[in-house]
Enzyme design. Structure first.
Site, PDB file in Angstrom:
ATOM      1  CE1 TYR A  55      -3.458  -2.848  -0.347  1.00  0.00           C
ATOM      2  CE2 TYR A  55      -3.425  -2.164   1.881  1.00  0.00           C
ATOM      3  CZ  TYR A  55      -3.919  -2.758   1.253  1.00  0.00           C
ATOM      4  OH  TYR A  55      -5.234  -3.654   0.609  1.00  0.00           O
ATOM      5  CG  HIS A 133      -1.722  -8.430  -0.671  1.00  0.00           C
ATOM      6  ND1 HIS A 133      -1.467  -7.319  -1.471  1.00  0.00           N
ATOM      7  CD2 HIS A 133      -2.768  -8.920  -1.390  1.00  0.00           C
ATOM      8  CE1 HIS A 133      -1.996  -6.603  -0.901  1.00  0.00           C
ATOM      9  NE2 HIS A 133      -3.583  -7.069  -1.022  1.00  0.00           N
ATOM     10  CB  SER A 213     -13.370  -3.988  -2.114  1.00  0.00           C
ATOM     11  OG  SER A 213     -12.032  -3.240  -3.295  1.00  0.00           O
TER      12      SER A 213
END
Ligand SMILES: NC(=O)c1ccc[n+]([C@@H]2O[C@H](COP(=O)([O-])OP(=O)(O)OC[C@H]3O[C@@H](n4cnc5c(N)ncnc54)[C@H](OP(=O)(O)O)[C@@H]3O)[C@@H](O)[C@H]2O)c1
Length: 291
Positions: A55, A133, A213
């Site tokens: 990020y 990830h 999300s």
């Protein structure tokens, strides 16, 4: 008002986690404002933060979000020990034709390096929860998971999760990681339901499921009509439709967690109230049906 607390592996923590991504990638708020947003969420009772090695802005400072989270925790006046921080290894930022993109490296040696760098950036001896990830098509899945196992065996991570994973990949992770494997983080929202099979599978296995999300994301335009029923139910309760979306996801089982993202205190503070919203069976049936 006390927050909804749920179990994830050996931990108990808030079912609503702060998603850190938006505070460190393209369109991020100024740094000091991001610190305040995190402090506001913690002051409101949030005890779970989701970050990742990747990020940061393409071409920018790597691990920006992990460093931001660390500074926010170091400068917070509350009980730092109560806060669970999860991070992820295996993604990095790149450019494709000048456009910021996400790239993967799931080679075991790369994952081991990423994991160790995450522990340093977060300022911890051992990471609470470390995810793989995203599967790397160039690396057999079992080899990547062996890399994650090495991080667990070396004490770099206390527990392991996987993200963007299928049922088959969940089974590979279980076979290699055993009890170290505690969580699956997959995309899930009113506009993305392809992962509902993994919601059911993780429930059966006693693994936590974390929706990423959970509101449909902020990066791409979405099909707003999918939110019509959520808006209708929200109007009846006098709350935002985003709270209804999060409450609907949390109602899928006691193993469910949500990770709403934010660029403003106002939105995360509103999202954190979703665990107080009680939806009726009839409302849940309509939300599940999407009409
Ligand atoms: N594992 C993975 O591969 C993966 C991938 C993507 C994301 N994630 C995780 O998921 C987290 C969330 O994802 P996301 O940020 O893409 O999507 P999201 O949470 O679905 O959406 C965030 C957007 O929703 C808005 N919002 C949030 N709460 C709101 C509320 N109560 N009322 C009105 N608007 C609200 C935010 O508005 P404002 O901008 O106005 O604040 C922001 O634009 C990330 O931070 C990251 O931790 C994981």
């Amino acid at each position: 008002m006390s927050a909804l607390i749920r179990k994830i592996g050996p931990y108990t923590t808030t079912a609503i986690a702060l998603g850190g991504m938006g505070l460190s990638i393209e369109k991020k708020p100024p740094y000091e404002e991001s610190i305040e947003i995190i402090h506001d969420a913690l002051d409101a009772g949030c005890r779970f933060i989701d970050t990742a090695w990747a990020y940061y802005m393409s071409g920018g400072e790597e691990q920006h979000n992990e460093k931001l989270i660390r500074e926010a925790l170091d400068t917070w006046n509350g009980p730092r020990d109560e806060v669970l921080v999860a991070t992820k290894a295996g993604h990095f930022r790149n450019f494709t034709d000048g456009v910021p993109t996400w790239d993967v490296n799931g080679a075991p040696e790369a994952l081991i390096q990423y994991g160790k760098q995450s522990a340093v950036a977060l300022g911890v001896d051992s990471i609470d929860l470390l995810y793989f990830h995203r599967p790397d098509p160039k690396v057999p899945y079992n080899e990547s998971i062996e890399g994650m196992k090495a991080l667990y065996d070396q004490g770099v991570a206390k527990t392991i999760g996987i993200s963007n994973a299928s049922i088959e990949q969940i089974d590979i992770a279980r076979s290699i990681l055993g009890d170290a494997f505690v969580a699956v983080q997959n995309q899930l929202s009113p506009i993305y339901k392809d992962t509902l099979d993994t919601v059911e599978y993780t429930k059966k296995l006693g693994l936590a499921f974390l929706c990423w999300s959970p509101l449909g994301g902020f990066r791409k335009p979405k099909d707003e009509t999918k939110y019509d029923i959520f808006k209708e139910v929200a109007a009846a309760h006098g709350v935002s439709y985003q709270q209804v979306v999060l409450a609907w996801e949390l109602a899928m089982g006691d193993h469910m967690f949500v990770i709403p993202g934010t660029h403003r205190s106002q939105t995360i503070l509103d999202s954190l109230k979703a665990d107080q919203l009680v939806l009726s069976d009839e409302e849940l049936l309509r939300l599940n049906a999407g009409k």
